[in-house]
Scaffold this active site. Structure first.
Site, short mmCIF file in Angstrom:
data_model
loop_
_atom_site.label_atom_id
_atom_site.label_comp_id
_atom_site.label_asym_id
_atom_site.label_seq_id
_atom_site.Cartn_x
_atom_site.Cartn_y
_atom_site.Cartn_z
N HIS A 169 1.11 0.40 17.12
CA HIS A 169 2.32 1.14 16.69
C HIS A 169 3.16 0.30 15.74
O HIS A 169 4.37 0.44 15.68
CB HIS A 169 3.19 1.57 17.88
CG HIS A 169 2.42 2.22 18.97
ND1 HIS A 169 2.20 3.58 19.02
CD2 HIS A 169 1.75 1.70 20.03
CE1 HIS A 169 1.47 3.86 20.08
NE2 HIS A 169 1.18 2.74 20.71
N SER A 290 7.13 -7.48 -13.19
CA SER A 290 7.92 -6.28 -13.43
C SER A 290 8.50 -6.36 -14.83
O SER A 290 8.76 -7.45 -15.34
CB SER A 290 9.04 -6.22 -12.39
OG SER A 290 10.14 -5.51 -12.90
N LYS A 296 9.61 -10.73 -9.88
CA LYS A 296 8.60 -9.95 -9.16
C LYS A 296 7.17 -10.45 -9.37
O LYS A 296 6.79 -10.85 -10.46
CB LYS A 296 8.66 -8.48 -9.59
CG LYS A 296 9.88 -7.74 -9.09
CD LYS A 296 9.98 -7.70 -7.58
CE LYS A 296 9.15 -6.62 -6.95
NZ LYS A 296 9.66 -5.28 -7.17
#
Ligand code: ARG
Length: 480
Positions: A169, A290, A296
């Site tokens: 989960h 980016s 990034k």
């Protein structure tokens, strides 16, 4: 403008050599709409191989003599080269690659060339070419899949003793070895390998000699054709032969499963690569920047593999839908079978090729992974086992540990920070050895059943994997 149109129509009339029964010519718009050349030109080599096998059979049946056979074979091989070099301009007005090749053959050999199509229809021709293509793709894809499996095993071998939190989960569940986690994907890809080889078996049936649908009139030795082309079996029903595309669907199903497994793995690596997780570091060469944010380093390759999976699964669905209402035998709808298969085959091949490099070069931040175990609720199940070993039935033990976890939470303490007295207050069979459970190695090594995450068990399984890879490699090279 007018002149151009006239010329085109004239060209069509002159060149379309299967329109003997028509009064009018095919219109340009129809020719364009019905053409499949853009897609099936990839079948050129297989078409020529298929034609050569057919040529041997029609020579044996006395339809062409030895000299004609030699001439046709030579011409076909020349056409193969002409296509490869781009010398032969393929033309949509002949509909597909099969007709383009035959057209050129007749141009080269006006008297013997027209004999090649004796005892053959485009329906069985298309089918056999496509099967040859699929068999070849399966071998290629199974090869790179095998390399990925080998990379996973190599990474696992180095990380048997790297312990990390396992998740259910998407919540911390129990400690597991990183090798165990990687091996889970090895299992998926091994099943995929089996699916591919099973699709190979389904595909490995010669359908040439089925004719249009009823079989053919001449003494075509189909076993000879199968032998020349490397097919393991000869189809037993000509109607099924020309209209069966199960092999394409099975192949695409295998491709979809590979894509699905890759996609899950990519998702996981994307998460592991995030700042919050920091479990892995991707090599620069597999990341991009980016256009605006200078800091990034994005996991685009992984995202794209995940993103392409949708298209691959849709291609499988397209094939199902294309086939689902078709009466026997060949229907033109089936011309639409190649695009989804070819597209998926190339995407999966490329995805596997780049993904295996990522696995080869990814860095696992072992310290960060083990830091995840500082949240010592991952040992709660081990604590339940501890009380069971002291004689408490499991359900009662589960309940007691639940109370302990709750108590610790209220106190703002970790489980390992509670005192023995606090434990005893909740359950008196707790003893000082309870603190031994907060140990990653003890935890994983107690899962020693077959398939469990104990180091010893994993090492044994990895040995099996290595052997399995060797066998699969051998098997793959035995495929024709
Ligand atoms: N280009 C077609 C295909 O790929 C060939 C069709 C041949 N058969 C026919 N009856 N038109 O399926």
């Amino acid at each position: 403008m007018k002149k151009r149109t006239e010329n085109k129509t004239a060209a069509l009339k002159h060149n379309n050599f299967v329109r003997g029964r028509f009064k009018d010519d095919i219109s340009e718009i129809t020719a364009n709409f019905t053409a499949s050349l853009d897609i099936d030109k990839k079948l050129a080599d297989f078409d020529i191989d298929g034609s050569i096998a057919h040529l041997c059979a029609i020579e044996k049946a006395g339809i062409v003599n030895e000299k004609e056979k030699k001439d046709i074979e030579k011409a076909l091989l020349r056409i193969k080269e002409e296509i490869k070099s781009g010398e032969l301009i393929l033309n949509k007005k002949y509909e597909d690659i099969h007709m383009n090749i035959e057209k050129r053959l007749i141009e080269l050999l006006p008297s013997s060339g027209p004999k090649l199509h004796t005892g053959r229809s485009r329906n069985d021709q298309v089918s056999v070419d496509f099967r040859l293509y699929v068999k070849n793709e399966i071998k290629k894809i199974a090869g790179v899949l095998l390399s990925l499996r080998a990379e996973l095993v190599s990474a696992a071998v180095l990380n048997v003793e790297t312990v990390m939190p396992g998740y259910t989960h998407f919540q911390h569940a129990q400690p597991v070895s990183l090798a165990h986690h990687l091996s889970a994907y090895y299992e998926m890809f091994t099943r995929d390998f089996k699916k591919l080889t099973s699709a190979y078996e389904t595909t490995d049936v010669l359908t040439l000699g089925s004719g249009a649908l009823a079989g053919v009139d001449f003494d075509i030795d189909r076993s000879l054709e199968a032998e020349i082309l490397g097919f393991g079996k000869v189809s037993r029903n000509s109607m099924d032969g020309v209209s069966d595309r199960d092999f394409a669907i099975e192949f695409n199903f295998a491709l979809s499963m590979i894509a699905l497994h890759l996609s899950r793995f990519c998702e996981e690596l994307i998460i592991w690569n995030s700042f919050e997780f920091g479990f892995i570091k991707l090599k620069d060469e597999f990341t991009t920047g980016s256009s605006i944010m200078p800091q990034k380093k994005n996991p685009d390759v992984l995202e794209l593999i995940r993103g392409k999976t949708g298209g691959i699964i849709s291609n499988l669905i397209s094939l199902f839908i294309m086939m689902k209402s078709l009466p026997l035998a060949y229907n033109r709808d089936m011309q639409e079978d190649k695009k989804p298969v070819m597209e998926s085959a190339s995407t999966v091949y490329d995805s596997l090729s780049i993904f295996k490099e990522i696995i080869k070069t990814v860095e696992f931040n072992k310290d960060v992974m083990s830091r995840g175990l500082k949240n010592d609720t991952v040992y709660a199940t081990d604590m339940a086992t501890y009380f069971v070993k002291k004689g408490l039935p499991f359900r009662k033990s589960h309940e007691a540990v639940g109370r302990i976890v709750n108590y610790a939470e209220i106190k703002g303490k970790k489980l390992s920070e509670l005192s023995l007295k606090e434990y005893k207050n909740i359950i008196d069979i707790a003893d000082k050895d309870i603190f031994n459970i907060f140990n990653p190695e003890t935890s994983v090594n107690s899962k020693k059943t077959i398939g469990g995450t104990a180091f010893k068990q994993i090492k044994k399984t990895l040995k099996d994997y290595e052997k399995e890879i060797r066998n699969d490699k051998q098997f793959l090279s035995s495929l024709k």
